[in-house]
Design an enzyme around this catalytic site. Sequence first.
Site, PDB file in Angstrom:
ATOM      1  N   LYS A  47       0.830  -1.214   0.000  1.00 54.33           N
ATOM      2  CA  LYS A  47       0.000   0.000   0.000  1.00 54.33           C
ATOM      3  C   LYS A  47       0.863   1.263   0.000  1.00 54.33           C
ATOM      4  CE  LYS A  47      -2.306  -0.748   3.880  1.00 54.33           C
ATOM      5  NZ  LYS A  47      -1.720  -2.008   4.337  1.00 54.33           N
ATOM      6  N   ARG A  93      -8.958   1.291   9.018  1.00 59.17           N
ATOM      7  CA  ARG A  93      -8.574  -0.075   9.330  1.00 59.17           C
ATOM      8  C   ARG A  93      -9.643  -0.757  10.173  1.00 59.17           C
ATOM      9  NH1 ARG A  93      -2.791   0.904   9.093  1.00 59.17           N
ATOM     10  NH2 ARG A  93      -1.531  -0.963   8.884  1.00 59.17           N
ATOM     11  N   ARG A 122      12.122  -6.532   5.459  1.00 64.80           N
ATOM     12  CA  ARG A 122      12.192  -5.091   5.197  1.00 64.80           C
ATOM     13  C   ARG A 122      13.106  -4.388   6.209  1.00 64.80           C
ATOM     14  NH1 ARG A 122       6.459  -2.152   4.378  1.00 64.80           N
ATOM     15  NH2 ARG A 122       6.178  -2.553   6.591  1.00 64.80           N
ATOM     16  N   ARG A 177      12.002  -2.046  11.484  1.00 59.04           N
ATOM     17  CA  ARG A 177      10.893  -1.524  12.290  1.00 59.04           C
ATOM     18  C   ARG A 177      10.524  -2.575  13.330  1.00 59.04           C
ATOM     19  NH1 ARG A 177       6.286   0.568   8.190  1.00 59.04           N
ATOM     20  NH2 ARG A 177       5.000  -0.507   9.706  1.00 59.04           N
ATOM     21  N   ARG A 216       0.430  -8.687  13.710  1.00 56.48           N
ATOM     22  CA  ARG A 216      -0.156  -7.635  12.858  1.00 56.48           C
ATOM     23  C   ARG A 216      -1.108  -8.230  11.831  1.00 56.48           C
ATOM     24  NH1 ARG A 216       4.579  -4.673  10.066  1.00 56.48           N
ATOM     25  NH2 ARG A 216       3.052  -3.268   9.201  1.00 56.48           N
TER      26      ARG A 216
HETATM   27  P1  AMP Z   1       1.377   0.895   8.732  1.00 52.38           P
HETATM   28  O1  AMP Z   1       2.617   1.677   8.460  1.00 52.38           O
HETATM   29  O2  AMP Z   1       0.196   1.368   7.939  1.00 52.38           O
HETATM   30  O3  AMP Z   1       1.581  -0.590   8.639  1.00 52.38           O
HETATM   31  O4  AMP Z   1       0.980   1.195  10.275  1.00 52.38           O
HETATM   32  C1  AMP Z   1       1.876   0.900  11.316  1.00 52.38           C
HETATM   33  C2  AMP Z   1       1.111   0.788  12.629  1.00 52.38           C
HETATM   34  O5  AMP Z   1       0.472   2.037  12.920  1.00 52.38           O
HETATM   35  C3  AMP Z   1      -0.018  -0.233  12.643  1.00 52.38           C
HETATM   36  O6  AMP Z   1       0.444  -1.546  12.897  1.00 52.38           O
HETATM   37  C4  AMP Z   1      -0.890   0.309  13.762  1.00 52.38           C
HETATM   38  O7  AMP Z   1      -0.310   0.046  15.037  1.00 52.38           O
HETATM   39  C5  AMP Z   1      -0.782   1.818  13.546  1.00 52.38           C
HETATM   40  N1  AMP Z   1      -1.839   2.295  12.628  1.00 52.38           N
HETATM   41  C6  AMP Z   1      -1.673   2.840  11.383  1.00 52.38           C
HETATM   42  N2  AMP Z   1      -2.852   3.170  10.841  1.00 52.38           N
HETATM   43  C7  AMP Z   1      -3.804   2.803  11.729  1.00 52.38           C
HETATM   44  C8  AMP Z   1      -5.225   2.847  11.743  1.00 52.38           C
HETATM   45  N3  AMP Z   1      -5.931   3.349  10.708  1.00 52.38           N
HETATM   46  N4  AMP Z   1      -5.867   2.394  12.852  1.00 52.38           N
HETATM   47  C9  AMP Z   1      -5.195   1.908  13.900  1.00 52.38           C
HETATM   48  N5  AMP Z   1      -3.850   1.800  13.950  1.00 52.38           N
HETATM   49  C10 AMP Z   1      -3.156   2.251  12.878  1.00 52.38           C
END
Ligand code: AMP
Length: 222
Positions: free
Chosen positions: A13, A88, A127, A160, A171
């Site tokens: 994404k 999400r 990654r 990360r 996750r």
């Molecule tokens: P991402 O980089 O999109 O994978 O997001 C990293 C982390 O940020 C996720 O594993 C969640 O802990 C938090 N996060 C990002 N976007 C959301 C969302 N829309 N709702 C809840 N947690 C989020």
Amino acid sequence: MQLILLGLPGAGKGTQAALLAERLGLLHISTGDMFRQAAAEGTELGLRAQRYMSAGELVPDELTIAMLLERIRRRDAAAGIMLDGFPRTLPQAEALDRALAELGRAIDAVLYIQVPEALLVARLTGRWGCPSCGAIYHQLTSPPRVAGVCDRCGATLTQRADDQPATVQARLDTNRVWTEALAEFYGAQGKLHAIDGTGEPAAITERLLAAIDGVTSGTGKA
Ligand code: AMP
């Protein structure tokens, strides 16, 4: 145009949203990036979010929704948005629909990037990123010239916390149920487009652009 990229962690994404936003002149909004930036700045929101992120859990809706709605109401979001990692959960999707309606806007399309889960695990655990200049590497597809060292700036690469193997499975487990619920929610609105997320990134971009073209020219299949 208001677009959402939906997909499990590792579906691509972030990469695709950045490319598409640039091609289409949309503002790329990644809630994950916003949380990481807030955490790096040490703000109260960032510190609260960090606890959930490093455990592979979702940040609570109340924090996430408030942050996102504030962002989409700013002037630079008026030309259109490419949402990456939001919504999400269903309450997030419902809050987004309400907020956009107040602005006289609506989601045009939801592009659901689908990738088999075994491939997602391999992608996520490989990654690595540069904490200094932000370059991203992958031990399978785009390794640095010297293991563990950034090609661009020479800094030591880091992984990360949420890309470490135990957290990756958590996750995926957390996100799977919600992703399916969101696909159903937008499917019922006739806005869902499934995209094959395997293969070369450039090929995936072409599939996404073709789906968006279908929507803007009114021939899109729901
Ligand atoms: P991402 O980089 O999109 O994978 O997001 C990293 C982390 O940020 C996720 O594993 C969640 O802990 C938090 N996060 C990002 N976007 C959301 C969302 N829309 N709702 C809840 N947690 C989020």
